[in-house]
Design an enzyme around this catalytic site. Sequence first.
Site, PDB file in Angstrom:
ATOM      1  N   HIS A  63      25.406  82.284 -60.021  1.00 47.25           N
ATOM      2  CA  HIS A  63      26.325  83.426 -60.077  1.00 47.25           C
ATOM      3  C   HIS A  63      27.295  83.327 -61.260  1.00 47.25           C
ATOM      4  O   HIS A  63      27.493  82.250 -61.848  1.00 47.25           O
ATOM      5  CB  HIS A  63      27.128  83.520 -58.776  1.00 47.25           C
ATOM      6  CG  HIS A  63      27.986  82.301 -58.532  1.00 47.25           C
ATOM      7  ND1 HIS A  63      29.197  82.091 -59.159  1.00 47.25           N
ATOM      8  CD2 HIS A  63      27.788  81.232 -57.733  1.00 47.25           C
ATOM      9  CE1 HIS A  63      29.715  80.956 -58.760  1.00 47.25           C
ATOM     10  NE2 HIS A  63      28.877  80.405 -57.897  1.00 47.25           N
ATOM     11  N   GLU A 102      25.785  78.318 -50.870  1.00 48.25           N
ATOM     12  CA  GLU A 102      26.230  77.080 -51.515  1.00 48.25           C
ATOM     13  C   GLU A 102      26.391  75.974 -50.476  1.00 48.25           C
ATOM     14  O   GLU A 102      26.465  76.241 -49.264  1.00 48.25           O
ATOM     15  CB  GLU A 102      27.560  77.327 -52.254  1.00 48.25           C
ATOM     16  CG  GLU A 102      28.145  76.116 -52.983  1.00 48.25           C
ATOM     17  CD  GLU A 102      27.238  75.545 -54.071  1.00 48.25           C
ATOM     18  OE1 GLU A 102      26.108  75.149 -53.746  1.00 48.25           O
ATOM     19  OE2 GLU A 102      27.688  75.438 -55.232  1.00 48.25           O
TER      20      GLU A 102
END
Length: 208
Positions: A10, A83
């Site tokens: 990202h 994550e």
Amino acid sequence: MTTRIVLVRHGETEFNADGRLQGQMDVPLSARGVSQAEAVAPVIAGMNPVAILSSPLMRARVTAEAIGRAARVDVGIDERLKEVDVGQWAGQTVPDLHRNDPDYTRLMTSGEDFRRSDGETTAEVAERVTSAIHDAVRVHQGETACLVAHGFALRAAVVWLLGGGYPEFLRFGGLGNCSWTVLDRIGLGDAYRLGDCWRLRTYNATVM
């Protein structure tokens, strides 16, 4: 038959800029992160992905949506692409942790995998992310699929797919914001006769 997997981290968040651990906190992209996502989108679109999958966390999802617009491909969500869970360490900086958690320095310098606060180990993260990648390969055999996720999670997955473990994870450099990494899954019918294996083609490439 070769299936290509493109892994994208990202764009930048304010936590990234401040050096704060995010873990699974849902932190948005910064203005720079949005610009990074827009810049990388046409590059990934040029690889002709037939599918784009994203972590549900907004920093990954917004990055994936920029790529999806450029590639004209809808974005799917996969919870396995989140994550690493860093538990109570989320929101803290490394100096904070060295100062406030007496076990942090010992764990980080042990050379062995460990559980991050009350969160996950590296191996646990690698297991769930690689399972998502293997599913993408099965569904999109002979095609290109893009998975948008997070630096720690993607780095762990790459190392495990290539046959490594935690010692090798420590040797790989971290992934930059909006970097892309390309892996080919090579089947037994490949012209090079390399067998059924993974080949790393690109690691941590960026445009800005």
